[in-house]
Design a protein around this motif. Structure first.
Motif, PDB file in Angstrom:
ATOM      1  N   ASP A   2      26.349  40.605 -39.221  1.00 26.13           N
ATOM      2  CA  ASP A   2      26.311  40.955 -37.820  1.00 26.13           C
ATOM      3  C   ASP A   2      26.717  42.258 -37.718  1.00 26.13           C
ATOM      4  O   ASP A   2      27.836  42.490 -37.838  1.00 26.13           O
ATOM      5  CB  ASP A   2      26.885  39.936 -37.031  1.00 26.13           C
ATOM      6  CG  ASP A   2      26.407  38.701 -37.116  1.00 26.13           C
ATOM      7  OD1 ASP A   2      24.995  38.397 -37.159  1.00 26.13           O
ATOM      8  OD2 ASP A   2      27.071  37.301 -37.112  1.00 26.13           O
ATOM      9  N   CYS A   3      25.700  43.250 -37.167  1.00 31.40           N
ATOM     10  CA  CYS A   3      26.276  44.613 -36.890  1.00 31.40           C
ATOM     11  C   CYS A   3      27.332  44.986 -37.894  1.00 31.40           C
ATOM     12  O   CYS A   3      28.358  45.625 -37.740  1.00 31.40           O
ATOM     13  CB  CYS A   3      26.882  44.962 -35.736  1.00 31.40           C
ATOM     14  SG  CYS A   3      28.154  43.913 -35.010  1.00 31.40           S
ATOM     15  N   PHE A   4      27.102  45.128 -39.266  1.00 29.31           N
ATOM     16  CA  PHE A   4      27.931  45.136 -40.506  1.00 29.31           C
ATOM     17  C   PHE A   4      28.828  46.418 -40.309  1.00 29.31           C
ATOM     18  O   PHE A   4      30.046  46.098 -40.304  1.00 29.31           O
ATOM     19  CB  PHE A   4      27.192  45.067 -41.784  1.00 29.31           C
ATOM     20  CG  PHE A   4      27.975  44.958 -42.770  1.00 29.31           C
ATOM     21  CD1 PHE A   4      29.098  44.211 -43.158  1.00 29.31           C
ATOM     22  CD2 PHE A   4      27.968  46.145 -44.072  1.00 29.31           C
ATOM     23  CE1 PHE A   4      29.933  44.192 -44.303  1.00 29.31           C
ATOM     24  CE2 PHE A   4      28.703  45.890 -45.087  1.00 29.31           C
ATOM     25  CZ  PHE A   4      29.699  45.129 -45.298  1.00 29.31           C
ATOM     26  N   PHE A   5      28.598  47.443 -40.419  1.00 29.39           N
ATOM     27  CA  PHE A   5      29.309  48.805 -40.368  1.00 29.39           C
ATOM     28  C   PHE A   5      30.511  48.637 -39.046  1.00 29.39           C
ATOM     29  O   PHE A   5      31.500  48.836 -39.138  1.00 29.39           O
ATOM     30  CB  PHE A   5      28.760  50.132 -40.271  1.00 29.39           C
ATOM     31  CG  PHE A   5      27.803  50.167 -41.400  1.00 29.39           C
ATOM     32  CD1 PHE A   5      28.062  49.382 -42.572  1.00 29.39           C
ATOM     33  CD2 PHE A   5      26.940  51.306 -41.677  1.00 29.39           C
ATOM     34  CE1 PHE A   5      27.238  49.605 -43.720  1.00 29.39           C
ATOM     35  CE2 PHE A   5      26.279  51.574 -42.623  1.00 29.39           C
ATOM     36  CZ  PHE A   5      26.115  50.680 -43.839  1.00 29.39           C
ATOM     37  N   ALA A 132      22.568  33.341 -40.803  1.00 24.33           N
ATOM     38  CA  ALA A 132      21.794  32.471 -41.660  1.00 24.33           C
ATOM     39  C   ALA A 132      20.687  32.005 -41.225  1.00 24.33           C
ATOM     40  O   ALA A 132      20.373  31.530 -40.004  1.00 24.33           O
ATOM     41  CB  ALA A 132      22.797  31.652 -42.415  1.00 24.33           C
ATOM     42  N   GLY A 133      19.436  32.301 -41.975  1.00 24.45           N
ATOM     43  CA  GLY A 133      18.155  31.685 -41.768  1.00 24.45           C
ATOM     44  C   GLY A 133      17.907  30.837 -42.943  1.00 24.45           C
ATOM     45  O   GLY A 133      17.998  31.276 -44.022  1.00 24.45           O
ATOM     46  N   ASN A 148      19.441  33.328 -34.291  1.00 19.63           N
ATOM     47  CA  ASN A 148      20.660  33.008 -33.620  1.00 19.63           C
ATOM     48  C   ASN A 148      21.566  33.937 -33.721  1.00 19.63           C
ATOM     49  O   ASN A 148      23.046  33.497 -34.021  1.00 19.63           O
ATOM     50  CB  ASN A 148      21.076  31.590 -34.204  1.00 19.63           C
ATOM     51  CG  ASN A 148      20.176  30.571 -33.367  1.00 19.63           C
ATOM     52  OD1 ASN A 148      20.185  30.620 -32.222  1.00 19.63           O
ATOM     53  ND2 ASN A 148      20.194  29.180 -33.854  1.00 19.63           N
ATOM     54  N   LYS A 149      21.329  35.204 -33.973  1.00 21.91           N
ATOM     55  CA  LYS A 149      22.406  36.105 -34.087  1.00 21.91           C
ATOM     56  C   LYS A 149      23.200  36.370 -32.770  1.00 21.91           C
ATOM     57  O   LYS A 149      22.477  36.362 -31.776  1.00 21.91           O
ATOM     58  CB  LYS A 149      21.839  37.690 -34.635  1.00 21.91           C
ATOM     59  CG  LYS A 149      21.431  37.621 -36.054  1.00 21.91           C
ATOM     60  CD  LYS A 149      20.768  38.788 -36.471  1.00 21.91           C
ATOM     61  CE  LYS A 149      22.010  39.579 -36.837  1.00 21.91           C
ATOM     62  NZ  LYS A 149      22.712  39.342 -38.020  1.00 21.91           N
ATOM     63  N   GLY A 152      25.505  32.900 -36.067  1.00 19.72           N
ATOM     64  CA  GLY A 152      24.645  31.646 -36.209  1.00 19.72           C
ATOM     65  C   GLY A 152      23.872  31.245 -37.441  1.00 19.72           C
ATOM     66  O   GLY A 152      23.863  31.962 -38.111  1.00 19.72           O
ATOM     67  N   ILE A 153      23.243  30.392 -37.047  1.00 15.31           N
ATOM     68  CA  ILE A 153      22.418  29.706 -38.181  1.00 15.31           C
ATOM     69  C   ILE A 153      21.289  29.050 -37.542  1.00 15.31           C
ATOM     70  O   ILE A 153      21.445  28.438 -36.318  1.00 15.31           O
ATOM     71  CB  ILE A 153      23.145  28.535 -39.022  1.00 15.31           C
ATOM     72  CG1 ILE A 153      22.212  28.384 -40.275  1.00 15.31           C
ATOM     73  CG2 ILE A 153      23.574  27.447 -38.301  1.00 15.31           C
ATOM     74  CD1 ILE A 153      22.864  27.208 -41.533  1.00 15.31           C
ATOM     75  N   PHE A 154      20.059  29.106 -38.169  1.00 16.28           N
ATOM     76  CA  PHE A 154      18.842  28.699 -37.776  1.00 16.28           C
ATOM     77  C   PHE A 154      17.984  27.974 -38.883  1.00 16.28           C
ATOM     78  O   PHE A 154      17.877  28.778 -40.009  1.00 16.28           O
ATOM     79  CB  PHE A 154      18.033  29.530 -37.179  1.00 16.28           C
ATOM     80  CG  PHE A 154      16.677  29.117 -36.404  1.00 16.28           C
ATOM     81  CD1 PHE A 154      17.026  28.870 -34.919  1.00 16.28           C
ATOM     82  CD2 PHE A 154      15.366  29.057 -37.056  1.00 16.28           C
ATOM     83  CE1 PHE A 154      15.604  28.195 -34.444  1.00 16.28           C
ATOM     84  CE2 PHE A 154      14.385  28.644 -36.294  1.00 16.28           C
ATOM     85  CZ  PHE A 154      14.589  27.950 -35.081  1.00 16.28           C
TER      86      PHE A 154
END
Length: 347
Positions: A2-5, A132-133, A148-149, A152-154
């Motif tokens: 999620d928005c890594f950097f 994760a997907g 689901n960001k 989250g996971i979907f």
């Protein structure tokens, strides 16, 4: 991730966690946003957006230069976590990867429980969140990972595929950009279900070879395997200049300044690949113009010297249509079919 950097920066400096931040660009010089956090996205700031536009949307945006080495270290740590579950890992970038867990015996082989455990492990060991997907194939897993960001996971189970894709907007399909989506809409095609009932002749007429991919994806079909022996396809470097370049000689100077930096990147690639790499197949020069059009001129059989690159730069310059230049880049393309000892092509 999620928005890594931005997430790495917020982890290392908690004072940044609840304010809009972005990586890339500065208030004094032009550039583009590499990544932004979710508070910044509330204002409409997005990755790849020109910095000046982001500042108009969010005047109090905090801009950070970023630390690529720090992000690489975090990425390596995450990939090491992946390897505990499967060796079938296909990295897409520093912050994204496909995992094939078909042969993983953990959690009785449940892909959902495996994915959830991976997310928990990443958060526990790195302090970063991942989404994760989980799905039967790569295309669906990629789309599911955005559902689901953040954090989250979907899950799309095999018996849910038909219903899921039927209501899926075509603009979410891989390879369907804004222009293709517009062409589809003009034909009355908005959802995957619309493609499934569209005449094949119409699809071929308007989209050519892409028609086959549209049909397969609209039915949830993706036969690509997770390819875990990925060879690097290219290395490049580019710079957004502070002021538009209106003279060809200024473009030459900008290109010349990039070559030593590209040499360093190539040397790092050499050290990380144990002295072997895919041989250079082509070299290219990229320009982006003031109207945001961009063009790349490539050629095979060149050495990476300014004299050899000048004809490519001149051809790209001729495509400017009287516009000035805002970005100059140079890149190397590799022949990924074979490996050879690395000999740097600099004179």
């Amino acid at each position: 991730m999620d928005c890594f950097f931005a997430a790495v920066e917020m982890r290392d400096n908690p004072a940044l966690r609840h304010i809009p931040i972005a990586i890339g660009g500065s208030r004094e010089a032009r550039g583009v946003i590499s990544t932004c956090n979710y508070p910044a996205r509330v204002f409409g700031v997005r990755s790849a957006m020109p910095t000046h536009q982001a500042l108009k949307l969010c005047p109090h945006l905090t801009l950070l230069k970023g630390n690529m080495e720090k992000y690489r270290i975090a990425s390596q740590q995450i990939r090491q976590i992946f390897q505990r579950y499967t060796d079938k890992v296909e990295p897409l970038s520093l912050d994204e990867a496909y995992l094939d867990v078909s042969d993983c015996k953990m959690f009785a082989g449940s892909a959902t429980l495996i994915a959830e455990n991976i997310r928990q492990t990443i958060k526990h060991e790195t302090g970063l969140t991942a989404s994760a997907g989980v799905a039967p194939n790569k295309f669906l897993a990629k789309i599911a990972s955005d559902e689901n960001k953040p954090d989250g996971i979907f899950v799309i189970t095999p018996n849910q595929v038909e219903h899921f894709v039927a209501t899926l907007p075509l603009k979410k399909l891989p390879g369907v950009g804004a222009k293709t989506a517009e062409r589809l809409a003009k034909l009355g095609l908005h959802l995957c279900a619309d493609i499934q009932t569209a005449p094949l002749a119409t699809l071929i007429k308007h989209f050519g070879s892409m028609a086959d991919s549209l049909l397969k994806r609209s039915q949830g079909i993706d036969e690509r395997e997770v390819f875990h022996n990925v060879q690097r396809k290219s290395i490049g470097i580019e710079t957004t200049v502070e002021h538009d370049l209106t003279e060809f000689t200024a473009c030459v100077a900008a290109l010349d300044a990039l070559l030593p930096k590209l040499a360093l990147r190539l040397e790092k690639y050499q050290s990380s690949s144990a002295g072997q790499y895919s041989p250079i197949n082509k070299i290219g020069v990229k320009l982006k113009f003031s109207d945001f059009r961009q063009t790349t001129v490539e050629k095979q059989g060149l050495s990476l010297t300014l004299d050899q690159l000048l004809p490519l730069l001149e051809e790209a310059w001729q495509r400017r249509q009287q516009h000035s230049v805002r970005l100059v880049g140079v890149q190397i393309g590799f022949n990924t079919g074979v490996l050879q000892q690395l000999n740097l092509p600099f004179e």
